[in-house]
Design an enzyme around this catalytic site. Structure first.
Site, PDB file in Angstrom:
ATOM      1  N   ASN A   1      -7.433  14.861 -18.182  1.00 40.46           N
ATOM      2  CA  ASN A   1      -6.760  15.921 -18.950  1.00 40.46           C
ATOM      3  C   ASN A   1      -5.481  16.290 -18.197  1.00 40.46           C
ATOM      4  O   ASN A   1      -5.536  16.967 -17.171  1.00 40.46           O
ATOM      5  CB  ASN A   1      -7.704  17.132 -19.072  1.00 40.46           C
ATOM      6  CG  ASN A   1      -7.048  18.296 -19.787  1.00 40.46           C
ATOM      7  OD1 ASN A   1      -5.966  18.157 -20.372  1.00 40.46           O
ATOM      8  ND2 ASN A   1      -7.689  19.446 -19.749  1.00 40.46           N
TER       9      ASN A   1
ATOM     10  N   LYS B   1      -3.161  18.212 -19.142  1.00 41.10           N
ATOM     11  CA  LYS B   1      -2.725  19.587 -19.438  1.00 41.10           C
ATOM     12  C   LYS B   1      -1.211  19.623 -19.724  1.00 41.10           C
ATOM     13  O   LYS B   1      -0.701  18.697 -20.344  1.00 41.10           O
ATOM     14  CB  LYS B   1      -3.108  20.524 -18.292  1.00 41.10           C
ATOM     15  CG  LYS B   1      -4.572  20.359 -17.875  1.00 41.10           C
ATOM     16  CD  LYS B   1      -5.046  21.457 -16.998  1.00 41.10           C
ATOM     17  CE  LYS B   1      -6.454  21.135 -16.520  1.00 41.10           C
ATOM     18  NZ  LYS B   1      -7.105  22.245 -15.871  1.00 41.10           N
TER      19      LYS B   1
ATOM     20  N   HIS C   1     -11.588  23.623 -24.739  1.00 44.46           N
ATOM     21  CA  HIS C   1     -11.339  23.714 -23.298  1.00 44.46           C
ATOM     22  C   HIS C   1     -11.246  25.190 -22.916  1.00 44.46           C
ATOM     23  O   HIS C   1     -10.712  26.006 -23.674  1.00 44.46           O
ATOM     24  CB  HIS C   1     -10.040  22.980 -22.940  1.00 44.46           C
ATOM     25  CG  HIS C   1      -9.890  22.808 -21.454  1.00 44.46           C
ATOM     26  ND1 HIS C   1      -9.440  23.823 -20.648  1.00 44.46           N
ATOM     27  CD2 HIS C   1     -10.161  21.764 -20.643  1.00 44.46           C
ATOM     28  CE1 HIS C   1      -9.442  23.400 -19.385  1.00 44.46           C
ATOM     29  NE2 HIS C   1      -9.877  22.148 -19.361  1.00 44.46           N
TER      30      HIS C   1
ATOM     31  N   GLU D   1      -9.366  26.757 -20.991  1.00 44.50           N
ATOM     32  CA  GLU D   1      -8.006  27.337 -20.980  1.00 44.50           C
ATOM     33  C   GLU D   1      -7.590  27.746 -22.392  1.00 44.50           C
ATOM     34  O   GLU D   1      -6.877  28.718 -22.576  1.00 44.50           O
ATOM     35  CB  GLU D   1      -7.023  26.333 -20.361  1.00 44.50           C
ATOM     36  CG  GLU D   1      -7.219  26.257 -18.851  1.00 44.50           C
ATOM     37  CD  GLU D   1      -6.838  24.930 -18.236  1.00 44.50           C
ATOM     38  OE1 GLU D   1      -6.161  24.115 -18.887  1.00 44.50           O
ATOM     39  OE2 GLU D   1      -7.246  24.709 -17.078  1.00 44.50           O
TER      40      GLU D   1
ATOM     41  N   GLU E   1     -17.969  22.127 -18.288  1.00 46.68           N
ATOM     42  CA  GLU E   1     -16.970  22.484 -17.289  1.00 46.68           C
ATOM     43  C   GLU E   1     -17.144  23.947 -16.880  1.00 46.68           C
ATOM     44  O   GLU E   1     -16.637  24.852 -17.564  1.00 46.68           O
ATOM     45  CB  GLU E   1     -15.566  22.312 -17.858  1.00 46.68           C
ATOM     46  CG  GLU E   1     -15.244  20.910 -18.307  1.00 46.68           C
ATOM     47  CD  GLU E   1     -13.743  20.681 -18.305  1.00 46.68           C
ATOM     48  OE1 GLU E   1     -13.302  19.813 -17.559  1.00 46.68           O
ATOM     49  OE2 GLU E   1     -13.027  21.394 -19.019  1.00 46.68           O
TER      50      GLU E   1
ATOM     51  N   GLY F   1      -9.910  23.521 -11.457  1.00 36.74           N
ATOM     52  CA  GLY F   1      -8.649  23.695 -10.723  1.00 36.74           C
ATOM     53  C   GLY F   1      -8.783  24.546  -9.464  1.00 36.74           C
ATOM     54  O   GLY F   1      -7.791  24.973  -8.894  1.00 36.74           O
TER      55      GLY F   1
ATOM     56  N   SER G   1     -12.878  20.121 -10.821  1.00 35.03           N
ATOM     57  CA  SER G   1     -12.514  19.633  -9.484  1.00 35.03           C
ATOM     58  C   SER G   1     -13.206  18.313  -9.118  1.00 35.03           C
ATOM     59  O   SER G   1     -13.613  18.101  -7.980  1.00 35.03           O
ATOM     60  CB  SER G   1     -12.795  20.703  -8.428  1.00 35.03           C
ATOM     61  OG  SER G   1     -12.026  21.867  -8.698  1.00 35.03           O
TER      62      SER G   1
HETATM   63  C1  PEP Z   1     -10.061  20.411 -16.621  1.00 40.81           C
HETATM   64  O1  PEP Z   1      -9.182  21.219 -16.806  1.00 40.81           O
HETATM   65  O2  PEP Z   1     -10.598  19.876 -17.604  1.00 40.81           O
HETATM   66  C2  PEP Z   1     -10.485  20.143 -15.249  1.00 40.81           C
HETATM   67  C3  PEP Z   1     -11.682  19.690 -15.061  1.00 40.81           C
HETATM   68  O3  PEP Z   1      -9.572  20.400 -14.252  1.00 40.81           O
HETATM   69  P1  PEP Z   1      -9.735  20.089 -12.672  1.00 40.81           P
HETATM   70  O4  PEP Z   1     -10.304  18.699 -12.538  1.00 40.81           O
HETATM   71  O5  PEP Z   1      -8.360  20.200 -12.117  1.00 40.81           O
HETATM   72  O6  PEP Z   1     -10.675  21.111 -12.121  1.00 40.81           O
END
Ligand code: PEP
Length: 263
Positions: A13, A15, A106, A108, A178, A184, A222
């Protein structure tokens, strides 16, 4: 009940990243890594989710890749079809541009951009009826986890979409668990905690649909090469949704390799 026979997915992703020249280089580097040492498609589905503006150029750039790479939209309109909806991109317009995959829900978008469960349901309904594969994201906040509400939160997010998914459409859905506190932040759920939640999700899905036993449930938060192997070893973790680490071709490739080799 375990999802061990499911072909894993590793999806990057991107973003609201990267700049055009950097995206071009990232795709070239990934193609080169796959050319040098391929990851068989039967061992791992690989996808990337660029910004909407770059979907078609990234798709074109991957067209001579040594293997298929799924190009995934990060979002779509809650409105179907075509019409006077300034700034929107519908499921049908994605499909018309040969984009077959979309991320929905997601955290976000839920937390920062105001996607309510009702809006998400509209998006899921239109995406599925246009024939898109949906990567549906669920996850709890730190506060919900600390209050002991993690399981209830993610199972509710699955029940939310059950209202609009037709029986035969569950096969078009990939789940991404997630935990919001792991996105992040550099904090990853321990493989034990992630596996426990994935097992609960599989149990919940299996109560809703027979497809639940064979649906891929990805972990996100992460994920990096350093933790990918132990996450991949968990029986109900069928891949990863990768944010930050997907912007580095070598890291993303290593995560895909970890899932392809471990599953
Ligand atoms: C994401 O935003 O889907 C995500 C998993 O981000 P990160 O791997 O940076 O934690």
């Amino acid at each position: 009940m375990s999802g061990a026979a499911i072909t894993p997915w590793v999806v990057g992703n991107w973003k609201m990243n990267p700049l055009r020249a950097d995206a071009k280089q990232l795709v070239e580097e990934l193609k080169q890594l796959l050319q040098n040492q391929n990851i068989e498609e039967s061992k791992c589905h690989i996808g990337v989710a660029p910004i909407a503006l770059a979907l078609q150029s990234v798709q074109a750039q991957f067209s001579d890749s040594s293997r298929n790479i799924c190009v995934v939209a990060q979002d779509l309109s809650r409105i179907a079809g075509t019409g006077a909806y300034t700034g929107e991109i519908s499921a049908e317009l994605l499909k018309d541009s040969e984009i077959d995959y979309v991320l929905i829900g997601h955290s976000e978008r839920r937390e920062v951009l105001g996607d309510s469960p009702a809006v998400i349901n509209e998006k899921v309904k239109h995406a599925l009826s246009a024939g898109l594969t949906v990567i549906y994201c669920v996850g709890e906040s730190l506060e919900q986890r600390e209050k002991g509400l993690a399981e209830q939160t993610v199972l509710q997010q699955i029940c939310d979409i059950a209202a609009v998914v037709k029986a035969e459409q569950w096969r078009q859905i990939v789940i991404a668990y997630e935990p919001i506190w792991a996105i992040g932040t550099g904090k990853t759920a321990s493989p034990e905690d992630a596996q426990a939640m994935h097992a609960k999700l599989r149990e919940g899905l299996s109560q809703i649909t027979p497809a639940g036993r064979s649906m891929a449930i990805l972990y996100g938060g992460s994920v990096k090469p350093e933790n990918a192997v132990e996450l991949a070893a968990c029986p109900d973790i069928n891949g990863a949704l990768v944010g930050g680490a997907s912007l580095n071709a070598e890291s993303f490739y290593q995560i895909a390799q970890a899932f392809a080799n471990t599953k």
